[in-house]
Design a protein around this motif. Structure first.
Motif, PDB file in Angstrom:
ATOM      1  N   ALA A  97       0.833  -1.206   0.000  1.00  0.00           N
ATOM      2  CA  ALA A  97       0.000   0.000   0.000  1.00  0.00           C
ATOM      3  C   ALA A  97       0.865   1.253   0.000  1.00  0.00           C
ATOM      4  O   ALA A  97       0.480   2.282  -0.579  1.00  0.00           O
ATOM      5  N   ASN A  98       2.024   1.174   0.632  1.00  0.00           N
ATOM      6  CA  ASN A  98       2.958   2.295   0.646  1.00  0.00           C
ATOM      7  C   ASN A  98       3.382   2.658  -0.779  1.00  0.00           C
ATOM      8  O   ASN A  98       3.458   3.834  -1.143  1.00  0.00           O
ATOM      9  N   THR A  99       3.624   1.633  -1.591  1.00  0.00           N
ATOM     10  CA  THR A  99       3.976   1.869  -2.989  1.00  0.00           C
ATOM     11  C   THR A  99       2.829   2.531  -3.738  1.00  0.00           C
ATOM     12  O   THR A  99       3.034   3.442  -4.549  1.00  0.00           O
ATOM     13  N   ASP A 100       1.603   2.087  -3.459  1.00  0.00           N
ATOM     14  CA  ASP A 100       0.441   2.686  -4.122  1.00  0.00           C
ATOM     15  C   ASP A 100       0.284   4.156  -3.738  1.00  0.00           C
ATOM     16  O   ASP A 100      -0.053   4.997  -4.581  1.00  0.00           O
ATOM     17  N   LEU A 101       0.531   4.476  -2.483  1.00  0.00           N
ATOM     18  CA  LEU A 101       0.442   5.872  -2.062  1.00  0.00           C
ATOM     19  C   LEU A 101       1.460   6.729  -2.805  1.00  0.00           C
ATOM     20  O   LEU A 101       1.143   7.827  -3.283  1.00  0.00           O
ATOM     21  N   GLU A 102       2.684   6.226  -2.919  1.00  0.00           N
ATOM     22  CA  GLU A 102       3.721   6.995  -3.620  1.00  0.00           C
ATOM     23  C   GLU A 102       3.339   7.224  -5.074  1.00  0.00           C
ATOM     24  O   GLU A 102       3.573   8.310  -5.637  1.00  0.00           O
ATOM     25  N   ARG A 103       2.700   6.237  -5.682  1.00  0.00           N
ATOM     26  CA  ARG A 103       2.301   6.384  -7.089  1.00  0.00           C
ATOM     27  C   ARG A 103       1.139   7.361  -7.241  1.00  0.00           C
ATOM     28  O   ARG A 103       1.017   8.030  -8.274  1.00  0.00           O
ATOM     29  N   GLU A 144     -11.678   6.934   1.762  1.00  0.00           N
ATOM     30  CA  GLU A 144     -12.363   5.745   2.272  1.00  0.00           C
ATOM     31  C   GLU A 144     -11.432   4.530   2.307  1.00  0.00           C
ATOM     32  O   GLU A 144     -11.560   3.679   3.199  1.00  0.00           O
ATOM     33  N   ALA A 145     -10.498   4.445   1.367  1.00  0.00           N
ATOM     34  CA  ALA A 145      -9.531   3.346   1.393  1.00  0.00           C
ATOM     35  C   ALA A 145      -8.626   3.458   2.619  1.00  0.00           C
ATOM     36  O   ALA A 145      -8.337   2.453   3.291  1.00  0.00           O
ATOM     37  N   LEU A 146      -8.175   4.666   2.913  1.00  0.00           N
ATOM     38  CA  LEU A 146      -7.335   4.877   4.091  1.00  0.00           C
ATOM     39  C   LEU A 146      -8.114   4.631   5.377  1.00  0.00           C
ATOM     40  O   LEU A 146      -7.584   4.069   6.350  1.00  0.00           O
ATOM     41  N   ASP A 147      -9.374   5.035   5.396  1.00  0.00           N
ATOM     42  CA  ASP A 147     -10.222   4.795   6.560  1.00  0.00           C
ATOM     43  C   ASP A 147     -10.425   3.294   6.763  1.00  0.00           C
ATOM     44  O   ASP A 147     -10.375   2.796   7.900  1.00  0.00           O
ATOM     45  N   ALA A 148     -10.635   2.569   5.671  1.00  0.00           N
ATOM     46  CA  ALA A 148     -10.784   1.109   5.753  1.00  0.00           C
ATOM     47  C   ALA A 148      -9.507   0.473   6.282  1.00  0.00           C
ATOM     48  O   ALA A 148      -9.550  -0.462   7.082  1.00  0.00           O
ATOM     49  N   PHE A 149      -8.356   0.991   5.858  1.00  0.00           N
ATOM     50  CA  PHE A 149      -7.073   0.455   6.313  1.00  0.00           C
ATOM     51  C   PHE A 149      -6.864   0.749   7.794  1.00  0.00           C
ATOM     52  O   PHE A 149      -6.389  -0.104   8.554  1.00  0.00           O
ATOM     53  N   ALA A 150      -7.226   1.957   8.214  1.00  0.00           N
ATOM     54  CA  ALA A 150      -7.050   2.341   9.619  1.00  0.00           C
ATOM     55  C   ALA A 150      -7.897   1.479  10.541  1.00  0.00           C
ATOM     56  O   ALA A 150      -7.473   1.109  11.643  1.00  0.00           O
ATOM     57  N   ARG A 151      -9.120   1.131  10.095  1.00  0.00           N
ATOM     58  CA  ARG A 151     -10.047   0.364  10.930  1.00  0.00           C
ATOM     59  C   ARG A 151     -10.115  -1.112  10.544  1.00  0.00           C
ATOM     60  O   ARG A 151     -10.820  -1.883  11.184  1.00  0.00           O
ATOM     61  N   LEU A 152      -9.346  -1.486   9.482  1.00  0.00           N
ATOM     62  CA  LEU A 152      -9.380  -2.854   8.946  1.00  0.00           C
ATOM     63  C   LEU A 152     -10.833  -3.286   8.724  1.00  0.00           C
ATOM     64  O   LEU A 152     -11.281  -4.321   9.208  1.00  0.00           O
ATOM     65  N   ASP A 153     -11.536  -2.468   7.966  1.00  0.00           N
ATOM     66  CA  ASP A 153     -12.967  -2.633   7.709  1.00  0.00           C
ATOM     67  C   ASP A 153     -13.169  -3.183   6.303  1.00  0.00           C
ATOM     68  O   ASP A 153     -13.019  -2.448   5.307  1.00  0.00           O
ATOM     69  N   THR A 154     -13.516  -4.460   6.186  1.00  0.00           N
ATOM     70  CA  THR A 154     -13.672  -5.073   4.866  1.00  0.00           C
ATOM     71  C   THR A 154     -14.894  -4.542   4.126  1.00  0.00           C
ATOM     72  O   THR A 154     -14.881  -4.469   2.898  1.00  0.00           O
ATOM     73  N   GLU A 155     -15.939  -4.176   4.843  1.00  0.00           N
ATOM     74  CA  GLU A 155     -17.124  -3.622   4.185  1.00  0.00           C
ATOM     75  C   GLU A 155     -16.785  -2.289   3.518  1.00  0.00           C
ATOM     76  O   GLU A 155     -17.217  -2.008   2.406  1.00  0.00           O
ATOM     77  N   GLN A 156     -16.023  -1.475   4.224  1.00  0.00           N
ATOM     78  CA  GLN A 156     -15.585  -0.202   3.652  1.00  0.00           C
ATOM     79  C   GLN A 156     -14.673  -0.445   2.449  1.00  0.00           C
ATOM     80  O   GLN A 156     -14.744   0.269   1.443  1.00  0.00           O
ATOM     81  N   ALA A 157     -13.825  -1.452   2.557  1.00  0.00           N
ATOM     82  CA  ALA A 157     -12.931  -1.786   1.447  1.00  0.00           C
ATOM     83  C   ALA A 157     -13.729  -2.196   0.212  1.00  0.00           C
ATOM     84  O   ALA A 157     -13.415  -1.782  -0.913  1.00  0.00           O
ATOM     85  N   LEU A 158     -14.765  -2.984   0.408  1.00  0.00           N
ATOM     86  CA  LEU A 158     -15.619  -3.394  -0.711  1.00  0.00           C
ATOM     87  C   LEU A 158     -16.299  -2.191  -1.350  1.00  0.00           C
ATOM     88  O   LEU A 158     -16.496  -2.140  -2.572  1.00  0.00           O
ATOM     89  N   LYS A 159     -16.654  -1.225  -0.544  1.00  0.00           N
ATOM     90  CA  LYS A 159     -17.276   0.002  -1.056  1.00  0.00           C
ATOM     91  C   LYS A 159     -16.315   0.721  -2.008  1.00  0.00           C
ATOM     92  O   LYS A 159     -16.729   1.248  -3.053  1.00  0.00           O
ATOM     93  N   ARG A 210      -8.054   1.472  -5.027  1.00  0.00           N
ATOM     94  CA  ARG A 210      -8.603   0.112  -5.015  1.00  0.00           C
ATOM     95  C   ARG A 210      -7.559  -0.878  -4.492  1.00  0.00           C
ATOM     96  O   ARG A 210      -7.874  -1.756  -3.679  1.00  0.00           O
ATOM     97  N   ASN A 211      -6.310  -0.742  -4.936  1.00  0.00           N
ATOM     98  CA  ASN A 211      -5.255  -1.644  -4.479  1.00  0.00           C
ATOM     99  C   ASN A 211      -5.104  -1.599  -2.962  1.00  0.00           C
ATOM    100  O   ASN A 211      -4.903  -2.641  -2.308  1.00  0.00           O
ATOM    101  N   ILE A 212      -5.181  -0.398  -2.397  1.00  0.00           N
ATOM    102  CA  ILE A 212      -5.068  -0.258  -0.943  1.00  0.00           C
ATOM    103  C   ILE A 212      -6.236  -0.968  -0.262  1.00  0.00           C
ATOM    104  O   ILE A 212      -6.059  -1.653   0.752  1.00  0.00           O
ATOM    105  N   ALA A 213      -7.432  -0.815  -0.829  1.00  0.00           N
ATOM    106  CA  ALA A 213      -8.610  -1.487  -0.264  1.00  0.00           C
ATOM    107  C   ALA A 213      -8.464  -3.004  -0.341  1.00  0.00           C
ATOM    108  O   ALA A 213      -8.869  -3.722   0.584  1.00  0.00           O
ATOM    109  N   GLU A 214      -7.881  -3.491  -1.421  1.00  0.00           N
ATOM    110  CA  GLU A 214      -7.669  -4.942  -1.555  1.00  0.00           C
ATOM    111  C   GLU A 214      -6.733  -5.463  -0.466  1.00  0.00           C
ATOM    112  O   GLU A 214      -6.897  -6.593   0.020  1.00  0.00           O
ATOM    113  N   GLN A 215      -5.756  -4.640  -0.076  1.00  0.00           N
ATOM    114  CA  GLN A 215      -4.836  -5.061   0.983  1.00  0.00           C
ATOM    115  C   GLN A 215      -5.548  -5.198   2.325  1.00  0.00           C
ATOM    116  O   GLN A 215      -5.143  -6.008   3.167  1.00  0.00           O
TER     117      GLN A 215
END
Length: 246
Positions: A97-103, A144-159, A210-215
């Protein structure tokens, strides 16, 4: 955006917990910076603000430094703590995800560069309405991807995954419209091509969100859902959740 997550503080080693919390905080800080970079790049384009465009390009250096610092911290964690199971997935996912952020930062800088060019040429360009619309979509996706990562929320990731599919459709539609316009008025080809490059960068930013959400799904469920349709991912996540509940 909360950084407190029980999955980041369950390890038997208190030092491991501290190390992971520290790098996670830096990761989220970088995410917040990138979210602002995208917002500023879009505003620089739409408002013909050269100084803001220059600022976006300048801040890319800070993004690059953060990427290197996070990579180094994760490497140290792997070398010293030898994480396993969900701990290892967390470290691997954060590295990707760090790589995705840099990109995302790279694409923001590209948009800022185009904004400068269009500002210097003067006049408005066709496609700005599409750029505003898609830009707002991807900015929300990043948040929303960062929020999903912070809370490890799969429902948010799917969104976020569903939003990416919508963004792809919007991008394709906008591209067809602008291509038609260039055919009808060849005098605008140069300027409209620049806007098309902006839209392409925005579409790629959506892909990185999307890649971050997949992680997030990989961390929580242990499922590698790359190169998988949204419908298939939802099915896998639902099936895995049912298994956990039995």
């Amino acid at each position: 955006m909360s950084l407190k997550n029980p999955m980041l503080s369950h390890h038997i080693s208190s030092q491991y917990n501290e190390d992971l919390q520290e790098v996670n905080a830096k990761f989220m800080s970088m995410g917040g910076l990138l979210e602002q970079q995208v917002t500023d790049a879009i505003h620089a384009l739409l408002d013909a603000d050269i100084s803001l465009a220059v600022d976006v390009q300048y801040k890319e250096q800070a993004v690059n430094r953060l990427e290197c610092e996070i990579d180094e911290s994760l490497t140290i964690i792997l070398a010293r703590r030898h994480p396993a199971a969900i701990d290892l997935r967390m470290v691997i996912a954060m590295s990707k995800a760090n790589t995705d952020l840099e990109r995302i930062g790279d694409e923001s800088a590209k948009i800022a560069g185009i904004a400068k060019t269009l500002c210097e040429e003067g006049g408005s360009a066709r496609g700005f309405m599409e750029a505003r619309h898609i830009g707002n979509q991807v900015r929300v996706m990043i948040h929303e991807a960062l929020d999903a990562f912070a809370r490890l929320d799969t429902e948010q990731a799917l969104k976020v995954l569903r939003a990416d599919a919508d963004t792809d459709r919007e991008y394709q539609s906008a591209t067809r419209t602008l291509m038609t316009y260039m055919i009808e008025d060849p005098r605008q080809i140069s300027r409209v091509l620049n806007v098309l490059w902006v839209l392409r960068s925005l579409e790629r930013i959506g892909d990185h969100a999307r890649n971050i959400a997949e992680q997030v799904i990989y961390i929580v469920k242990g499922l590698d859902v790359r190169h998988t349709s949204v419908d298939e991912i939802e099915k896998k996540v639902t099936e895995d959740t049912h298994k956990e509940q039995k």
